[in-house]
Design an enzyme around this catalytic site. Structure first.
Site, PDB file in Angstrom:
ATOM      1  N   ASP A 177     -55.089  60.070   9.172  1.00 11.65           N
ATOM      2  CA  ASP A 177     -53.800  59.331   9.463  1.00 11.65           C
ATOM      3  C   ASP A 177     -53.880  58.586  10.794  1.00 11.65           C
ATOM      4  OD1 ASP A 177     -50.693  61.317   9.601  1.00 11.65           O
ATOM      5  OD2 ASP A 177     -51.151  58.863   9.609  1.00 11.65           O
TER       6      ASP A 177
HETATM    7  C1  GLC Z   1     -47.763  58.100   9.520  1.00  7.29           C
HETATM    8  C2  GLC Z   1     -47.571  59.162   8.974  1.00  7.29           C
HETATM    9  C3  GLC Z   1     -48.291  59.253   7.291  1.00  7.29           C
HETATM   10  C4  GLC Z   1     -48.278  57.780   6.925  1.00  7.29           C
HETATM   11  C5  GLC Z   1     -49.283  57.082   7.757  1.00  7.29           C
HETATM   12  C6  GLC Z   1     -49.088  55.479   7.273  1.00  7.29           C
HETATM   13  O1  GLC Z   1     -47.810  58.240  11.007  1.00  7.29           O
HETATM   14  O2  GLC Z   1     -48.214  60.354   9.340  1.00  7.29           O
HETATM   15  O3  GLC Z   1     -47.676  60.275   6.739  1.00  7.29           O
HETATM   16  O4  GLC Z   1     -49.021  57.833   5.645  1.00  7.29           O
HETATM   17  O5  GLC Z   1     -48.618  57.059   9.153  1.00  7.29           O
HETATM   18  O6  GLC Z   1     -47.867  55.016   7.547  1.00  7.29           O
END
Ligand code: GLC
Length: 719
Positions: free
Chosen positions: A262
């Protein structure tokens, strides 16, 4: 040698490290002058940007093509970028939030919404969606409840499969489906105190029994990617957790797809106190079989040195690059760098009548009627209706809404106006809808005056999109003081007061539930929310959804979930307080509204459950059935739910667990028998020795209308 192997052979180590890095669209197309600040901090330069492998977040098909063209002009290997985005519950046409779709208890509906979202997203240049989010959530203070399908592992597994089916196989036209990514691995929803990004610590048994199955279900359903989570898990950040990534995901479950971190979570291992600096983090990161680093620079900054000093070998890079290129090949990007982007088609699909119609149907089938003291459905001849509240004229589309726009969504005011005509409506704001807002006497009086002059009052209250979702945890999940006062003032002058709630989580309604005759939740219903609300309020449609999460009386009851343990001192089922029993002096233990609860415009009678036998021999089955009768005045649909309890086990099993549900529609006076087949695998659990199976002994079987009510029949499993 296949195409992917040939490409790998022609890549330098630095190019491989860039391929393993994901950046926001803006970074990749940044000009030299813009490579400053964070980009420079990342150690980015023209050379390594030219070999970046994948992109997240960009605006539309036009920008996607521009980014791709810029990239290909500079890419030494002419390797196209892969474009990813959080297409969670819609793209431009927005469907109910996943918590609402979970409430539908309808996997076919979820598949349909996912498929239509994929159609719009692929036309706008997206190839991969960061969906499904399958984190089990038992604490409504956590903001990302809205993105989950609730507190039950069995339901979450079904919904995970349905989303993957819908997004990745729901459209017959080539290129119109999305590759999928299950998240957030693992147990992100168990953040202590419901505070986002907070510590997660649990036994391996709890992790395997309740938190891991939905990720496993996604892997078994063919999900293309797995995204690791921000949280610590038992002292080790999930992003660099070799046990969950290498041992469980890769070895035990045999997942050989792409693992992506993430956002910046590798670098966050420093803040966790797990790595000294990004170089130390890079070493830890390479020890896990993670393939793409999202928006942080560990691979790019330190990979070459770790390679040159023999800490890692090039085969480690090749394994990740291979998985990434296999995905690019699978979605067709190696043949067509624009994917299925088609601006004309996108314009045709966005907010199309078909998509809006599915949206409206989904919003109807996600809405839950919590309480109805005979006021709903309202007659369309009702006369004048006051539509009141901070959300009365708002489009409620939720936190993750891609290119969706609230101003394109139908508000409750618009929806009711379409039924009655605006000349029969009166509006008052009543409150501002801000967190912890105190009431404003002038606004309250305006609203009460409007309500007293009308034949019915519809109050639109609850959470804006920014009061749930990522980073939006709340300590107090009750309505604000202003909203409580507003309900009391309006209800005092109009007996036909209907409270329509918008919420991205379970709300604590104990302090207000007696102050109005009707409470319903639309969750955040999306582009056609207001039309759906009007369909339900005037009885053009009936409620069919049930709660996928328990609603507490008070925030402090969190975490609260139906499949709890008995404890050694269970309290009797009444609401009295018992000394030396597991209960509170001041509040009941259980929920105000149970998991599985939901009313409709008729009434059903359930008989006691009956079993085909009181003994199940190993490998055998038992049939459980119940008689259900519609004793109301309207046709309606019931959702009998099958729950099972393993009465004696090691470790102890919950007081009941959902193992099935079905929907029956009955006319007034009609009755039917609903049966479920109970098989031994429904009784299986993770034993202390690591095996998985059912143990002989006594089991209780409920077929009830929710996770708290009903009586049971019992049988013995004999091996
Ligand atoms: C965010 C979220 C994740 C998402 C990613 C890209 O921080 O935790 O669920 O897919 O970043 O946007």
């Amino acid at each position: 040698m296949n195409n992917v192997e040939k490409i790998i052979e022609g890549m330098t180590p630095l190019q491989k490290l860039s391929e393993m890095t994901q950046l926001n669209g803006a970074f990749v197309s940044a000009s030299d002058a813009e490579i400053t600040g964070l980009a420079a901090d990342f150690g980015l330069n023209r050379e390594n940007i030219a070999s970046i492998g994948t992109v997240l977040n960009f605006t539309d098909a036009k920008e996607m093509k521009r980014i791709q063209d810029t990239h290909l002009a500079e890419s030494p290997n002419k390797l196209p970028l892969l474009f990813m985005m959080d297409v969670i519950h819609g793209y431009r046409t927005i469907y109910p939030i996943p918590l609402g779709l979970g409430a539908s208890f309808d996997t076919e509906l979820v598949k349909k919404c996912s498929a239509l979202a994929a159609r719009e997203a692929t036309a706008d240049g997206v190839q991969v969606t960061f969906t499904p989010m399958v984190d089990l959530v038992r604490d409504a203070r956590w903001g990302r409840c809205m993105e989950s399908t609730g507190e039950d592992t069995y339901l979450n597994c079904l919904m995970a499969r349905a989303q993957i089916e819908g997004f990745s196989k729901g459209n017959p036209e080539p290129g119109r489906n999305l590759a999928t990514c299950v998240k957030h691995y693992a147990a992100y929803g168990a953040a202590e105190a419901g505070r986002d990004y907070n510590t997660v610590d649990m036994s391996e048994h709890t992790l395997r029994e309740y938190y891991l199955p939905a990720y496993r279900a996604a892997v078994d359903a063919g999900v293309d990617m797995v995204m690791t989570s921000f949280n610590l898990l038992n002292g080790v950040p999930a992003a660099v957790n070799k046990w969950t990534i290498n041992d469980i995901l890769r070895k035990e479950w045999g997942f050989d797809g792409v693992v992506i971190t993430d956002y910046n979570s590798f670098r966050e291992t420093v803040a966790h106190g797990y790595s000294k600096d990004t170089e130390h983090c890079a070493r830890l990161a390479f020890e896990t079989e993670t393939d793409i680093e999202m928006m942080s620079p560990c691979f790019i900054k330190h990979g070459k040195k770790l390679l040159d000093t023999g800490v890692i070998d090039e085969e480690r890079l090749n394994r990740s690059v291979r998985r990434i290129l296999d995905l690019k090949e699978k979605v067709g990007m190696l043949d067509n760098p624009y994917g299925a982007a088609d601006e004309a088609l996108a314009a045709e699909l966005f907010l199309s009548d078909e998509h809006r119609a599915v949206c409206r149907d989904a919003a109807v089938r996600s809405a839950v009627l919590l309480k109805n003291d005979g006021v709903l459905p309202l007659s369309e001849d009702i006369g004048k209706v006051a539509v009141i509240g901070p959300h009365a004229k708002s489009g409620m589309i939720g936190f993750w809404s891609c290119r969706g726009r609230a101003d394109e969504a139908v508000s409750v005011y618009d929806g009711i106006s379409a039924v009655l005509g605006e000349d029969r409506l009166v509006y008052a704001k009543g409150a501002n809808g801000e967190v912890r807002e105190k009431s404003d006497a002038v606004m309250i009086k305006e609203a009460a005056d409007a309500a007293s002059a009308a034949d019915a009052a519809i109050l639109c209250l609850g959470e804006t999109a920014k009061m749930s979702g990522e980073g939006n945890s709340r300590v107090d999940i009750s309505l604000t003081d202003a909203e409580v006062e507003l309900i009391r003032a309006v209800s005092a002058v109009n007996k036909n007061t209907v409270v329509v709630l918008f919420n991205g989580r379970a709300l604590a309604l104990g302090n207000v539930i007696d102050d109005a005759p009707v409470f319903m939740t639309m969750w955040q219903p999306g582009t056609e929310g207001g039309s759906a609300a009007a369909d339900l309020i005037f009885g053009r449609r009936d409620f069919t959804a049930r709660l996928p999460v328990s609603f507490p009386y008070h925030s402090a009851q969190c975490p609260l979930y139906y499949n709890r343990m008995s404890t050694g001192r269970p309290k009797p089922k009444d609401d009295k307080h018992y000394m030396y029993k597991s209960n509170y002096i001041d509040y009941p233990n259980g929920p105000l509204f149970a998991f599985g609860h939901g009313l409709c415009y008729t009434e059903f009678e359930f008989s006691e459950p009956v079993l085909s036998s009181s003994v199940m021999h190993t490998g055998g089955t038992i049939e459980a059935s119940v008689r259900i009768k519609n004793v109301g005045k309207r046709e309606g649909s019931a959702l009998p739910q099958l729950y099972i309890r393993d009465v004696v086990a090691c470790p102890v099993r919950p007081v009941r667990e959902l193992r099935g549900f079905s929907r029956v529609t009955l006319k007034p006076g009609e009755e039917t028998t609903v049966s479920f087949e109970i098989t031994e695998d429904m009784l299986a659990f993770h034993r202390p020795d690591g095996s998985f199976g059912a143990d002989e002994g006594e089991f209780h079987v409920y077929i009830s209308r929710d996770g708290e009510s009903g009586s049971y029949a019992e049988f013995e499993l004999v091996k």
